[in-house]
Design a protein around this motif. Structure first.
Motif, PDB file in Angstrom:
ATOM      1  N   ASP A   1       0.781  -1.283   0.022  1.00  0.00           N
ATOM      2  CA  ASP A   1       0.064   0.223  -0.141  1.00  0.00           C
ATOM      3  C   ASP A   1       0.769   1.242  -0.019  1.00  0.00           C
ATOM      4  O   ASP A   1       0.257   2.246  -0.367  1.00  0.00           O
ATOM      5  CB  ASP A   1      -0.820   0.106   1.237  1.00  0.00           C
ATOM      6  N   GLY A   2       2.126   1.295   0.432  1.00  0.00           N
ATOM      7  CA  GLY A   2       2.918   2.255   0.716  1.00  0.00           C
ATOM      8  C   GLY A   2       2.461   3.157   1.903  1.00  0.00           C
ATOM      9  O   GLY A   2       3.117   4.183   1.948  1.00  0.00           O
ATOM     10  N   HIS A   3       1.743   2.557   2.947  1.00  0.00           N
ATOM     11  CA  HIS A   3       1.269   3.452   3.959  1.00  0.00           C
ATOM     12  C   HIS A   3       0.878   2.146   4.893  1.00  0.00           C
ATOM     13  O   HIS A   3       0.801   1.075   4.429  1.00  0.00           O
ATOM     14  CB  HIS A   3       0.465   4.158   3.737  1.00  0.00           C
ATOM     15  N   LEU A   4       0.563   2.623   5.980  1.00  0.00           N
ATOM     16  CA  LEU A   4      -0.156   1.740   7.190  1.00  0.00           C
ATOM     17  C   LEU A   4      -1.577   1.784   7.610  1.00  0.00           C
ATOM     18  O   LEU A   4      -1.870   1.527   8.531  1.00  0.00           O
ATOM     19  CB  LEU A   4       0.756   1.522   8.607  1.00  0.00           C
ATOM     20  N   ASN A   5      -2.175   2.728   6.813  1.00  0.00           N
ATOM     21  CA  ASN A   5      -3.615   3.020   7.134  1.00  0.00           C
ATOM     22  C   ASN A   5      -4.579   1.911   7.007  1.00  0.00           C
ATOM     23  O   ASN A   5      -5.625   2.172   7.857  1.00  0.00           O
ATOM     24  CB  ASN A   5      -4.248   3.960   5.865  1.00  0.00           C
ATOM     25  N   ASN A   6      -4.379   0.677   6.669  1.00  0.00           N
ATOM     26  CA  ASN A   6      -4.954  -0.333   6.511  1.00  0.00           C
ATOM     27  C   ASN A   6      -5.014  -1.407   7.512  1.00  0.00           C
ATOM     28  O   ASN A   6      -5.336  -2.570   7.782  1.00  0.00           O
ATOM     29  CB  ASN A   6      -5.141  -1.213   5.088  1.00  0.00           C
ATOM     30  N   VAL A   7      -3.544  -1.125   8.357  1.00  0.00           N
ATOM     31  CA  VAL A   7      -3.091  -2.301   9.169  1.00  0.00           C
ATOM     32  C   VAL A   7      -3.757  -2.655  10.131  1.00  0.00           C
ATOM     33  O   VAL A   7      -3.886  -3.856  10.666  1.00  0.00           O
ATOM     34  CB  VAL A   7      -1.331  -1.938   9.579  1.00  0.00           C
TER      35      VAL A   7
END
Length: 231
Positions: free
Chosen positions: A174-180
Motif C-alpha cells: 500500500d505504501g502506507h499503514l492506513n489499513n494495518v
C-alpha cells in the motif's frame, strides 16, 4: 525545603525531553535509512542537541539507541487486565498496530528487529514478545478459553510472525499503514478461531479501532493530574 528541589526537577525534565528527542530523531532516521545508514551527526542535528548531550544519554552511540527503541516495543503501554486472557492477547497486538501507524520509533523498531544480524548487534524483542503471548495463552488455556492440546508457545510464534508479516506486507503493497489495524484485527480473529473454545470466541472484541481506544484512554489517564490530596 522544597525550593532547592525545583531546579533539579527542571533539569530532570529537560534531560528526559532531550533523551526523547534523540530517540525520536533516531527513530525517523533508522526507519528511513536503516541501522548502518543513520549517521550519529544526522541524529544529533535532527534532535537539536549536541555531541555532549547525545553521548550523555547514549554513550554506546547507535547501539544504545537501537536498544532503547527496541525496548519501547515491549512497554505494553495501554494494556489493561481483562476478564478474558484471550482479549489481552488481542489487545497486545492491537495497541501496537495502532501505535505503529503514529510512531516512527515503533516503525524503526520493526525494521531494526528484522535485520538479519539484529540478535548479534543489538538484540531483538521478538523472544520477549513471544514469551508474553505464551504466558497469556497458557493462562487462557488454564481458564478453559483455549482448546486442550493447543501449544501456547507454537501459537505465540505464529502470532508474532503473522503480526510482523502483515505490517511489512501492508506497507510494501500500500505504501502506507492506513489499513494495518483492520488487517491485524482480522488476523487475530482468524488465528484465534482455530484455538479458542467455541463459547469464548464471541466474547472477544476484535474491533479494528480497539487498539486506538485503549491507547487513547491510556494517554488521557497519563495526562490527567492526580486529585489534590488536600482537597
Amino acid at each position: 525545603m522544597t525550593e532547592p528541589q525545583k531546579p533539579r526537577r527542571r533539569q530532570s525534565e529537560r534531560a528526559k525531553t532531550t533523551r526523547q528527542q534523540i530517540i525520536s530523531a533516531a527513530g525517523l532516521l533508522f526507519e528511513e535509512k536503516g541501522y548502518e545508514g543513520a549517521a550519529i551527526n544526522e541524529i544529533i542535528e535532527l534532535a537539536g542537541t549536541n555531541k555532549g548531550g547525545f553521548y550523555f544519554h547514549f554513550p554506546g552511540g547507535r547501539h544504545d539507541l537501537a536498544v532503547a527503541i527496541l525496548n519501547s516495543t515491549l512497554a505494553m503501554e495501554g494494556l489493561q487486565p481483562q476478564e478474558l486472557k484471550l482479549q489481552e492477547v488481542v489487545d497486545t497486538g492491537s495497541i501496537l498496530a495502532y501505535r505503529i501507524t503514529k510512531e516512527a520509533d515503533l516503525r524503526a523498531a520493526l525494521r531494526l528487529s528484522l535485520h538479519k544480524n539484529a540478535r548479534d548487534i543489538y538484540g531483538t524483542p521478538w523472544p520477549d514478545w513471544i514469551t508474553i503471548n505464551t504466558t497469556q495463552l497458557t493462562e487462557a488455556q488454564q481458564r478453559g478459553e483455549v482448546r486442550a492440546g493447543v501449544s501456547p508457545t507454537e501459537q505465540a510464534y505464529q502470532i508474532a510472525g503473522a503480526w510482523a508479516g502483515l505490517v511489512v506486507v501492508s506497507e510494501a503493497i500500500d505504501g502506507h499503514l492506513n489499513n494495518v489495524e483492520e488487517r491485524v484485527a482480522r488476523m487475530y480473529m482468524n488465528l484465534l478461531s482455530t484455538i479458542a473454545h467455541p463459547g469464548t470466541l464471541p466474547e472477544v472484541d476484535f474491533s479494528m479501532d480497539r487498539g486506538r481506544r485503549l491507547y487513547t484512554a491510556h494517554l488521557e489517564r497519563k495526562s490527567t493530574p492526580p486529585p489534590d490530596a488536600t482537597a
